[in-house]
Write a protein that holds these residues in place. Structure first.
Motif, mmCIF file in Angstrom:
data_model
loop_
_atom_site.group_PDB
_atom_site.id
_atom_site.type_symbol
_atom_site.label_atom_id
_atom_site.label_comp_id
_atom_site.label_asym_id
_atom_site.label_seq_id
_atom_site.Cartn_x
_atom_site.Cartn_y
_atom_site.Cartn_z
ATOM 1 N N LEU A 192 5.655 -27.866 -36.826
ATOM 2 C CA LEU A 192 5.105 -29.156 -37.249
ATOM 3 C C LEU A 192 3.632 -29.053 -37.629
ATOM 4 N N TRP A 193 2.966 -28.005 -37.171
ATOM 5 C CA TRP A 193 1.579 -27.788 -37.572
ATOM 6 C C TRP A 193 1.463 -27.563 -39.071
ATOM 7 N N LEU A 194 2.530 -27.076 -39.702
ATOM 8 C CA LEU A 194 2.523 -26.904 -41.150
ATOM 9 C C LEU A 194 2.356 -28.239 -41.867
ATOM 10 N N PHE A 195 2.774 -29.330 -41.235
ATOM 11 C CA PHE A 195 2.648 -30.657 -41.824
ATOM 12 C C PHE A 195 1.382 -31.377 -41.375
ATOM 13 N N GLY A 196 0.557 -30.720 -40.587
ATOM 14 C CA GLY A 196 -0.698 -31.315 -40.169
ATOM 15 C C GLY A 196 -0.906 -31.238 -38.673
ATOM 16 N N PRO A 197 -2.141 -31.376 -38.213
ATOM 17 C CA PRO A 197 -2.418 -31.284 -36.777
ATOM 18 C C PRO A 197 -1.938 -32.497 -35.979
ATOM 19 N N ILE A 198 -1.797 -33.659 -36.630
ATOM 20 C CA ILE A 198 -1.343 -34.846 -35.897
ATOM 21 C C ILE A 198 0.106 -34.698 -35.439
ATOM 22 N N PRO A 199 1.060 -34.302 -36.303
ATOM 23 C CA PRO A 199 2.414 -34.059 -35.801
ATOM 24 C C PRO A 199 2.466 -32.958 -34.746
ATOM 25 N N MET A 200 1.602 -31.949 -34.885
ATOM 26 C CA MET A 200 1.584 -30.868 -33.908
ATOM 27 C C MET A 200 1.143 -31.382 -32.544
ATOM 28 N N PHE A 201 0.105 -32.211 -32.507
ATOM 29 C CA PHE A 201 -0.395 -32.742 -31.237
ATOM 30 C C PHE A 201 0.627 -33.671 -30.585
ATOM 31 N N LEU A 202 1.244 -34.521 -31.383
ATOM 32 C CA LEU A 202 2.245 -35.435 -30.836
ATOM 33 C C LEU A 202 3.467 -34.680 -30.319
ATOM 34 N N SER A 203 3.857 -33.618 -31.013
ATOM 35 C CA SER A 203 5.004 -32.830 -30.551
ATOM 36 C C SER A 203 4.682 -32.085 -29.262
ATOM 37 N N CYS A 204 3.422 -31.684 -29.069
ATOM 38 C CA CYS A 204 3.034 -31.049 -27.804
ATOM 39 C C CYS A 204 3.179 -32.017 -26.641
ATOM 40 N N LEU A 205 2.760 -33.267 -26.842
ATOM 41 C CA LEU A 205 2.913 -34.270 -25.789
ATOM 42 C C LEU A 205 4.385 -34.542 -25.499
ATOM 43 N N LEU A 206 5.188 -34.640 -26.555
ATOM 44 C CA LEU A 206 6.615 -34.889 -26.363
ATOM 45 C C LEU A 206 7.298 -33.705 -25.689
ATOM 46 N N LEU A 207 6.903 -32.483 -26.061
ATOM 47 C CA LEU A 207 7.502 -31.293 -25.472
ATOM 48 C C LEU A 207 7.165 -31.169 -23.992
ATOM 49 N N VAL A 208 5.925 -31.463 -23.621
ATOM 50 C CA VAL A 208 5.533 -31.402 -22.206
ATOM 51 C C VAL A 208 6.299 -32.448 -21.396
ATOM 52 N N SER A 209 6.483 -33.631 -21.953
ATOM 53 C CA SER A 209 7.252 -34.661 -21.255
ATOM 54 C C SER A 209 8.703 -34.236 -21.057
ATOM 55 N N MET A 210 9.283 -33.614 -22.079
ATOM 56 C CA MET A 210 10.663 -33.154 -21.959
ATOM 57 C C MET A 210 10.783 -32.022 -20.952
ATOM 58 N N LEU A 211 9.850 -31.074 -20.988
ATOM 59 C CA LEU A 211 9.910 -29.943 -20.069
ATOM 60 C C LEU A 211 9.706 -30.371 -18.624
ATOM 61 N N TYR A 212 8.948 -31.433 -18.397
ATOM 62 C CA TYR A 212 8.738 -31.898 -17.021
ATOM 63 C C TYR A 212 10.062 -32.321 -16.391
ATOM 64 N N PHE A 213 10.905 -33.003 -17.137
ATOM 65 C CA PHE A 213 12.195 -33.424 -16.607
ATOM 66 C C PHE A 213 13.182 -32.266 -16.522
ATOM 67 N N LEU A 214 12.940 -31.193 -17.262
ATOM 68 C CA LEU A 214 13.821 -30.027 -17.189
ATOM 69 C C LEU A 214 13.405 -29.038 -16.110
ATOM 70 N N ASP A 215 12.134 -29.038 -15.725
ATOM 71 C CA ASP A 215 11.611 -28.023 -14.813
ATOM 72 C C ASP A 215 11.535 -28.471 -13.366
ATOM 73 N N PHE A 216 11.583 -29.767 -13.118
ATOM 74 C CA PHE A 216 11.407 -30.265 -11.756
ATOM 75 C C PHE A 216 12.657 -31.002 -11.298
ATOM 76 N N THR A 217 12.924 -30.916 -9.999
ATOM 77 C CA THR A 217 14.081 -31.573 -9.401
ATOM 78 C C THR A 217 13.665 -32.929 -8.860
ATOM 79 N N PHE A 218 14.551 -33.911 -9.009
ATOM 80 C CA PHE A 218 14.272 -35.271 -8.565
ATOM 81 C C PHE A 218 15.320 -35.775 -7.584
#
Length: 245
Positions: A192-218
């Protein structure tokens, strides 16, 4: 020059968010493994290895088939990574046409586009190498898990093979496989960085949110005794903290 400011601010900010999350994940894996999926799976994997090695003649085929499935999964990821690396290398070597993909805000210079392609290429190469290491450890584990260590322990000249060592070997294979898969995750913001830094930054936030629910037990599915044994086992062995899923 104004557009390049977005690359100089948003891209490091996105990378910093991902780095901070993985540092926190590493801390939890090392100190509170019962809170992470990584630690719980590693603990159960050691139990599985111990159960398989209790009766090699009965459980040997099941153990080898299970590890073979893991080897096939690592092979698929490694093949995909090296194929995508070849595609990225071909795109980098091509000089025809505009390769900026309509970037709205960001660096459109040839150097900036080349850096983006190079980052994606390095990501896929790392994924390939990590999956190759996963295949290596799984191959070692498929042999070690069928060794009749109880019979070997009767011989005074034999080296003592323990289920803990075999479990640590298979766990390392799982860690490398998970790291290779995580490299695929990380390639999404770089694309997504190929389309600009804004999509790249937003995808980093979305990816971290997704990984948090995949990496931790609730779910509190572990007894207090099992949780304390899990943390003590990670502190004593130390193989769960060097690599992350």
């Amino acid at each position: 020059m104004e557009k390049q400011i977005f690359d100089c601010t948003l891209v490091p900010a996105g990378l910093l968010v991902m780095a901070a999350y993985h540092i926190y994940l590493l801390y939890c894996v090392r100190n509170h493994p019962n809170r992470t999926v990584i630690g719980v799976n590693a603990f159960n994997r050691r139990f599985w290895v111990t159960a398989m090695m209790e009766d090699v003649s009965k459980n040997g085929v099941l153990a080898v088939q299970t590890l073979r499935n893991n080897i096939m999964a690592s092979t698929v990821l490694a093949s995909t990574a090296i194929m995508l690396s070849s595609v990225m290398a071909a795109l980098m070597s091509s000089r025809n046409g505009d390769r900026s993909f309509g970037v709205v805000f960001g660096d459109k210079t040839a150097l900036g586009i080349s850096i983006k392609y190079l980052s994606i290429l390095c990501c896929f190469l790392c994924s390939f190498l990590l999956n190759v290491q996963s295949i290596r450890y799984y191959s070692h584990g498929s042999i070690l898990i069928n060794v009749p260590f109880k019979k070997m322990s009767l011989s005074p000249r034999s080296h003592h093979l323990t289920a803990e060592y075999v479990g640590a070997t298979i766990n390392r294979g799982s860690y490398f496989w998970s790291l290779g898969l995580r490299a695929f995750y990380f390639s999404c913001p770089l694309f997504l960085w190929l389309f600009g830094p804004i999509p790249m930054f937003l995808s980093c936030l979305l990816l971290v949110s997704m990984l948090y629910f995949l990496d931790f037990t609730f779910q509190s599915t572990w007894l207090s005794g099992a949780s304390s044994d899990l943390e003590d086992n990670h502190h004593n062995n130390g193989d769960g903290g060097s690599l992350m899923v």
